[in-house]
Design an enzyme around this catalytic site. Sequence first.
Site, PDB file in Angstrom:
ATOM      1  CG  ASP A 298      -2.147   0.892   1.005  1.00  0.00           C
ATOM      2  OD1 ASP A 298      -3.165   0.708   1.688  1.00  0.00           O
ATOM      3  OD2 ASP A 298      -2.068   1.777   0.126  1.00  0.00           O
TER       4      ASP A 298
HETATM    5  C1  GLC Z   1      -4.216   4.238  -0.362  1.00  0.00           C
HETATM    6  C2  GLC Z   1      -5.137   3.135   0.075  1.00  0.00           C
HETATM    7  C3  GLC Z   1      -5.257   2.000  -0.909  1.00  0.00           C
HETATM    8  C4  GLC Z   1      -5.106   2.539  -2.315  1.00  0.00           C
HETATM    9  C5  GLC Z   1      -3.687   3.055  -2.459  1.00  0.00           C
HETATM   10  C6  GLC Z   1      -3.442   3.669  -3.844  1.00  0.00           C
HETATM   11  O1  GLC Z   1      -3.448   4.699   0.713  1.00  0.00           O
HETATM   12  O2  GLC Z   1      -4.883   2.563   1.355  1.00  0.00           O
HETATM   13  O3  GLC Z   1      -6.531   1.391  -0.694  1.00  0.00           O
HETATM   14  O4  GLC Z   1      -5.340   1.500  -3.255  1.00  0.00           O
HETATM   15  O5  GLC Z   1      -3.362   4.013  -1.462  1.00  0.00           O
HETATM   16  O6  GLC Z   1      -4.230   4.804  -3.994  1.00  0.00           O
END
Ligand code: GLC
Length: 742
Positions: A298
């Site tokens: 993430d």
């Molecule tokens: C965010 C979220 C995740 C998302 C990623 C890319 O922090 O936690 O769900 O897919 O970043 O945007």
Amino acid sequence: MYKTPIIFACLAMFGASVCSADAADRTRKQDVPLYKDASASVESRVEDLISRMTLEEKILQLNQYTLGQNDNINNIGETVSQIPGETGSLIYFGDNAVLRNAMQKRAVEQTRLGIPILFGFDVIHGFRTVYPIPLAQAASWNPELAGQACRVAASEAYSAGVNWTFSPMVDIARDARWGRIAEGYGEDPHLASVFSAATVRAYQGDDLSQENNIAACLKHFVGYGASEAGRDYVPTEISRQTLWDTYLPPFEAGVKAGAATLMSSFNNISGTPGSANHYTMTEVVKNRWNHYGFIVADWNAVMQLVNQGLARDGKDAACLAFNAGLDMDMVDNCYGEHLAALVDEGKVSMERVDDAVRRILRLKFMLGLFEKPYTEELPDSERFMLPESLAAVEALAQESMVLLKNEGNVLPLENKASVALVGPMARNQGDLLGSWYGRGRDSDVISIYDGLSGALAGKTEILYAKGCDFDGNDTTGFAEAVAAASQAEAVLLCLGEKRNWSGENASRSTIALPEIQEELLKAVKRAGKPVVVILSNGRSLDLTRIAPLADAVLEIWQPGVMAGPAVAGIITGKYNPSGRLPVTFPYTTGQIPIYYNHRASGRTGSQGRYQDIPSTPMYEFGYGLSYTDFEYGELELSSDTFRAGDRITASITVKNSGRRDGKETVQWYISDPACSITRPVRELKHFEKKLIPAGEEAVFTFEIDPMRDLSFVDHDGKRFLEPGDYYIMVKDRKYKITLADE
Ligand code: GLC
């Protein structure tokens, strides 16, 4: 001169030409590297390509940056001006393919090996045609409809050059203070597992290389929904047994459905953060589930291992995360900066690097990116908000809405000369999209006002008054709202949450609506007319001061662009509401966590209860009303004793005894009152939703596989089935079956 019949001459010429063509083909193929030969197997292409790559080229495949105007308020990353063409993946923030194709051209035509970039984006509940939030989708108990909406999302994302969505989010959530409860499929592992598999199949289709199919990403792996006190990004305390029983099943279902990727989670899992957890990412996903794809971090989750007290610095973080099984690093560049040195120092093996690179290349070949690296640039009118798309998302929206109360059958509204349409949500558009609305636009949304205006045109006068805002203390609009209520025959009061009150980094200390909304209800109630409360929100709400004053309560969640027609359809009776709650609605915030599949207490009766509030929820998981009545017959079972390898057929007849056709969802639960690892008091194991015409009946069946449906799981994920009594339950019916000693 021996005259060869012309046919043989042709054949000979043809044969010669084939031989020479074959030779030419071999020569050509020898000129074209195997990895560029589309007729070769994916695995042989992966092996050929990886054998040609330098360590630097391999490491670049393990990185993801962003491309385009990053408008995710929680994650404004550094704009990488000179993105290397050899980058593995980019999060793409565009809704057309122009910028993406230009970047892809650099990768494919201006680098040594021409490896295409994998473009990903958060297509959570729609790309441009935004449909109900996942929590609402779960409330439909109709995975087929959710799948149709996901097909719309996939084709729209594909048309913009996005080949990978960071969806479905399948975190089990039981604390509505956590804003991300909106993004998942609720509190139950079985319901979430069914939707996990359905959305993966819908996004990916049967063949990832075909048009309009995009790779799925199961997130956030794992246990993120257990974030303490509903605060985001904080630690979670989860036993191994609960991990297997509650949080892993929707991920396992998605992996079995063929999900190409997973995304590691921010949360610390009882001391080992999800993004550095070898047990979950390698032992479970790679070794036990034999996952073919890869795991992406993430946002900044690798570097965050330092904040979490696990890693000393970015290099340590990269080492720990990568060796734990995290294949791709999202935007913090820890892998890009440190992996080469870690390999040189022997702290990361080339075997592990090659394993991660193989997984990423494999997906790129499966997606057909080497054959079709560029996306056709089509006008918006040919790909967004298409009539068939809008029909699909309206069907899902109306089936996701849950009728929580309907005193005296005040709904559907029929033959009213006028209705008052009041409240901050009545003419709102943007907040009906919910969080993570992708490339959705406020102007795309048909408001509740516009939906009702269309449905009631020429029949019923709509008296509109906003009354108040979502929050604050300005009651100056109340008088106008009360006046409208006084003039009308009924009041539709539209309340709820702003879209940024749920989603990421959107925890709230209370799940009650702001007091001013409750005050508006009290004010219009004094007009003495029937009041229908329509709620648009991304979580369970505390309705203790709302439900008692309302004659009817309709939960519409955040339904997306077709909000207006779906709501109007239910209010006017065109649609018979069929949604059922995928999460418990607590009596108050103080009851949280409260969920149906809890373990039993040692004390019963009045002991272990709150002194100051009820200990039961306001509305239970699985609850929802209809405009018709369904009468359940007796539960029938093929046998009341069984052995582990048997199959038991359970069935029940349901009659629609009302005047309207309606869809009913029969929910099958099991319980095991005595087990060596104590179990939840009830566990959903099967459900089926069917249309039952008025006056007719339908038979619902559950084919019980004891090892699948009655077994439990231990601390290391091993399923076991113990002799003794089990119960099969539907509604208030409960039937005992016994597993004989072998
Ligand atoms: C965010 C979220 C995740 C998302 C990623 C890319 O922090 O936690 O769900 O897919 O970043 O945007």
